[in-house]
Design an enzyme around this catalytic site. Structure first.
Site, PDB file in Angstrom:
ATOM      1  N   HIS A 256       0.861  -1.172   0.000  1.00 43.96           N
ATOM      2  CA  HIS A 256       0.000   0.000   0.000  1.00 43.96           C
ATOM      3  C   HIS A 256       0.904   1.231   0.000  1.00 43.96           C
ATOM      4  CE1 HIS A 256      -3.370  -2.541   2.017  1.00 43.96           C
ATOM      5  NE2 HIS A 256      -3.397  -2.648   0.698  1.00 43.96           N
ATOM      6  N   GLU A 259       1.240   3.977   2.864  1.00 39.99           N
ATOM      7  CA  GLU A 259       1.573   3.547   4.232  1.00 39.99           C
ATOM      8  C   GLU A 259       3.087   3.546   4.397  1.00 39.99           C
ATOM      9  OE1 GLU A 259      -0.498  -0.153   4.612  1.00 39.99           O
ATOM     10  OE2 GLU A 259      -2.472   0.804   4.507  1.00 39.99           O
ATOM     11  N   GLU A 424       0.751  -4.003  11.468  1.00 37.19           N
ATOM     12  CA  GLU A 424       0.061  -2.724  11.324  1.00 37.19           C
ATOM     13  C   GLU A 424       0.695  -1.706  12.261  1.00 37.19           C
ATOM     14  OE1 GLU A 424      -2.211  -1.961   9.223  1.00 37.19           O
ATOM     15  OE2 GLU A 424      -3.074  -3.854   8.522  1.00 37.19           O
TER      16      GLU A 424
END
Length: 785
Positions: A256, A259, A424
């Site tokens: 992504h 990010e 994350e």
């Protein structure tokens, strides 16, 4: 340095300073991505739409036409107030989150207000204290101050749109610039560009020590021709046996592009693993590290938040067979497949960012094996102990959702990597320990890369004391969570017995993912191809079965209502609702051919034996020999029937296979006689048992064949399974519309091969054989994602 180039329609069209007019416009309609190269677009980039009228003109000048930049439009709505519109990811109409733009002609001691008006997520960390990032060139050159958090009166709220339109959200903040006539940058998070990565990798390649144990090569080229780099890090082995004994660790980041926190964690990991630290040398001695530091360079270059230039979220396409559309993902998965053939892969981890939760945490996959029960949670728990101020174990989740079946984490787990994770990292900060209520800095993220290395050493320590302690702690935590769940349901349960049999999916809630699993349509370069393809029936993709675990789903301990028996009528209604009434007759033609042909062959064989018996009957005066016992007659008749049935089965078996294949909607390449032997054995044994029991027991038992059917059913089952084995289809439960039943089945999707959904059979066939994958592309392209 600008790496992305667009068509000539990228000029800025507004030339007025009136309030409410556009100060900056990056047009997307008619614009298209043509190439990507170091140095950016050849020639002169056209000037800004506005021109300053003199030194007293206080209009801010906006720009985002640089690497990783994202700002589509700036509108001046007040003397010191601007409304900003972000550009959606290329070839999509959504994913507005990442912003990165430049502001010039600033004035100090003046309060400016900036409002981004087209954000899409209903929740954001900006609503709970997160601040945007600002970089001042004068502060950087004068005081050595880099990126810092800035802004006041920060609010995140829903935009008042007309009814029926897509919901949009606004982020607004006020700010005073530190200097007059300064050049400042604003960003959602600390930028890390493709150029930053290339400079870092160049320094490694030019380092005479690091280049000895870090080999850099191109994994593939992206759609725009950018290199996707693969690093192989390990110390040279003294013997081939020592090299072969090394386990592998696979790490990746920036699937992504918006990010960038993933790149900073990766940077910290590489800094440590390439250092001369004793722990780093030990890790290189016992492991082979495969590192892909930037999976989506195209998206990073053009300033996308989530997608590649195909207009799709790559982290939902790890099951793809479309190498040309998703080369970065296809080659990554292929590399890991080959790696698994060579050695054990101890750990897979993909680094991401999270916009709605604080701290750092992992998403994993629950193990269905009793042998490895809770083992996938040991590494995250160890990491939380090594980084207690940053990593939150309570935020970790190990539930495998259907919408996440195409993610790297789940696909690698299905391939056999037990410790498969998505890391994350928040865009905000920490709520833990000494770092509580503070934003994460670049150094905080880089330090987590070191903690990953430290945790790998603890995880693989020959002294398994830490591992055993963590496993015991996990069992206690799980037991407490089960007590809590049952108390919430108002139920009591004795957990001293087999409480470990409770499925973990019953205990965990779903992960708070994004809407990226929704379809953005086909990749832009395949739209014309799709128009030419014939329309195919839409079928919902089915997740692959778990690699291990019970075949029969367990009834939830948290919901005691019984699943109602499913009648044949329900199956008929379900099939008719999916394929129409014609679906009830799927496979009828080959079955009729099989019946007709089998009857003819069976009759011909028996007729042949009857003709052979005629001379014998004439000789004996058409009278049965009295010395011929009834048991002899049974043997003789059974033998003839056995031969007749075997001949009929041999001739009709291809039609049997075709019937089964028709029902699972698959055309494969296995032999038409696959499964013939167990089918023949089942028929023969069934025949002998039926006739023997007929003679020895009684007429009623032999007529029904009940006992024989019980004994021979395994042969029939094996034959049917072999006929459809390896065809990529997993027989599944039909969709159940009862809420209680649906809840039961969905909760067990990670631990059994029973799934709820719209199809009786899963559509996980596309990767079976490369020789016909190209012919199947038309089906794959039109699949709903």
């Amino acid at each position: 340095m600008l790496n992305g180039s667009f068509g000539e329609k990228d000029d800025l069209v507004s030339d007025t300073l009136d309030l409410g007019k556009e100060m900056f416009l990056f047009p997307t309609e008619g614009a298209y991505f043509t190439s990507s190269r170091i140095g950016g677009k050849r020639g002169i980039i056209k000037e800004l739409a506005v021109t300053l009228q003199g030194p007293e003109d206080n209009t801010l000048l906006f720009e985002s036409r640089f690497e990783s930049g994202n700002l589509q439009k700036a509108v001046r709505v007040g003397i010191y107030e601007y409304e900003l519109t972000l550009r959606t990811d290329l070839y999509t109409d959504k994913h507005t989150q990442w912003f990165y733009f430049r502001v010039q002609n600033t004035r100090k001691e003046v309060t400016y207000r900036f409002t981004i008006v087209n954000l899409l997520k209903p929740k954001s960390l900006y609503a709970v204290g997160m601040k945007p990032l600002m970089y001042s060139e004068l502060d950087a050159t004068t005081y050595n101050i880099g990126w810092r958090r800035a802004g006041h009166e920060i609010k995140y709220y829903k935009n008042n749109m007309e009814e029926g339109q897509q919901s949009l959200y606004c982020l607004t903040w006020t700010l005073q610039f530190p200097h007059d006539q300064d050049t400042c940058f604003f960003a959602h998070f600390y930028p890390y560009t493709y150029t930053d990565l290339q400079c870092y990798l160049l320094s490694i390649a030019n380092n005479p020590i690091q280049s000895q144990f870090c080999k850099l090569r191109a994994l593939c080229r992206s759609l725009a021709g950018n290199t996707v780099y693969l690093l192989t890090i390990t110390n040279p082995s003294r013997t081939p046996q020592e090299a072969a004994a090394k386990k592998a660790v696979v790490l990746s980041a920036r699937v992504h592009p918006g990010e960038s926190n993933g790149s900073w964690i990766m940077r910290g990991f590489l800094d440590f693993i390439l250092s001369n630290s004793p722990d780093a040398q030990l890790l290189r001695d016992i492991f082979v590290f495969k590192v892909i530091p930037m999976l989506n360079p195209d998206g990073v270059i053009v300033g996308n938040y989530r997608c590649s230039l195909a207009g799709r979220d790559l982290n939902r396409h790890y099951k793809t067979v479309l190498k040309d559309s998703f080369p970065c993902i296809w080659y990554t998965k292929n590399m890991i497949k080959r790696l698994l053939e060579e050695r054990e892969v101890l750990l897979y981890c993909d680094f991401h960012g999270h916009s709605r939760k604080n701290n750092i945490f992992l998403y994993g996959c629950n193990s269905n094996s009793r042998k490895h029960w809770l083992h996938e949670r040991v590494f995250p728990l160890m990491l939380s102990k090594n980084a207690p101020d940053k990593f939150c174990f309570d935020s970790c989740n190990f539930k495998v959702q259907k919408c996440k079946e195409g993610t790297g984490r789940v696909v690698m787990w299905r391939m056999g990597i037990i410790n498969s994770y998505t890391m994350e990292s928040t865009f905000g900060g920490s709520t833990l320990g000494r770092k509580r209520d503070t934003h994460f800095t670049i150094e905080d993220l880089k330090s987590l890369g070191y903690h990953v290395c430290d945790t790998i050493l603890d995880f693989c320590d020959p002294d398994q004391t830490k591992y055993t302690q963590c496993l015991q702690e996990l069992k206690e935590l799980l037991q407490q969570e089960i007590h809590k769940k049952f108390n919430n349901f108002g139920q009591d349960m004795d957990l001293e017995g087999n409480w470990s049999d409770i499925p973990l999916s019953d205990i965990e809630s779903s992960t708070s993912g994004s809407d990226s699993s929704l379809s953005d349509g086909l990749p832009a370069h395949l739209l014309n191809i799709a128009d030419e393809l014939p329309a195919l029936p839409r079928r919902r993709a089915r997740p692959a079965p778990a690699p291990a675990g019970p075949l029969r789903p367990k009834v939830s301990h948290l919901d005691r209502q019984k699943i109602k028996a499913i009648s044949p009528d329900y199956y008929a209604q379900h099939i008719a609702s999916i394929d129409g009434k014609r679906g009830l007759f799927t496979g009828l033609t080959p079955r009729l051919c099989s019946g007709v042909l089998g009857t003819v062959v069976h009759g011909k064989v028996l007729q042949h034996y009857q003709e052979c018996d005629k001379p014998e009957e004439l000789v004996s005066g058409n009278v049965q020999k009295e010395n011929s016992s009834s048991f002899d007659r049974v043997i003789k008749e059974t033998t003839r029937e056995m031969i007749a049935r075997s001949a009929a089965t041999l001739i009709t078996h291809p039609f049997h296979v075709i019937t089964l294949r028709s029902m699972v909607q698959f055309i494969g390449r296995e032999s038409k006689y696959w499964g013939l032997i167990p089918r023949l054995l089942g028929d023969i044994i069934s025949l002998w048992l039926c006739n023997s029991l007929a003679y020895l027991v009684n007429t009623y038992a032999l007529d029904s064949g009940f006992f024989a059917s019980m004994l021979t059913y395994p042969f029939v089952l094996v034959s049917n399974l072999m006929a459809v084995n390896n065809c990529g289809e997993i027989s599944t439960h039909p969709s159940l519309h009862s809420p209680n039943t649906l809840k039961e089945l969905e909760a067990k999707s990670a631990t059994s091969n029973t799934f709820s959904g719209n199809d009786l059979f899963s559509n996980n066939w596309a990767q079976r054989d490369s020789s016909w994958c190209a012919d199947a592309c038309s089906f794959v392209l039109l699949q709903p994602y």
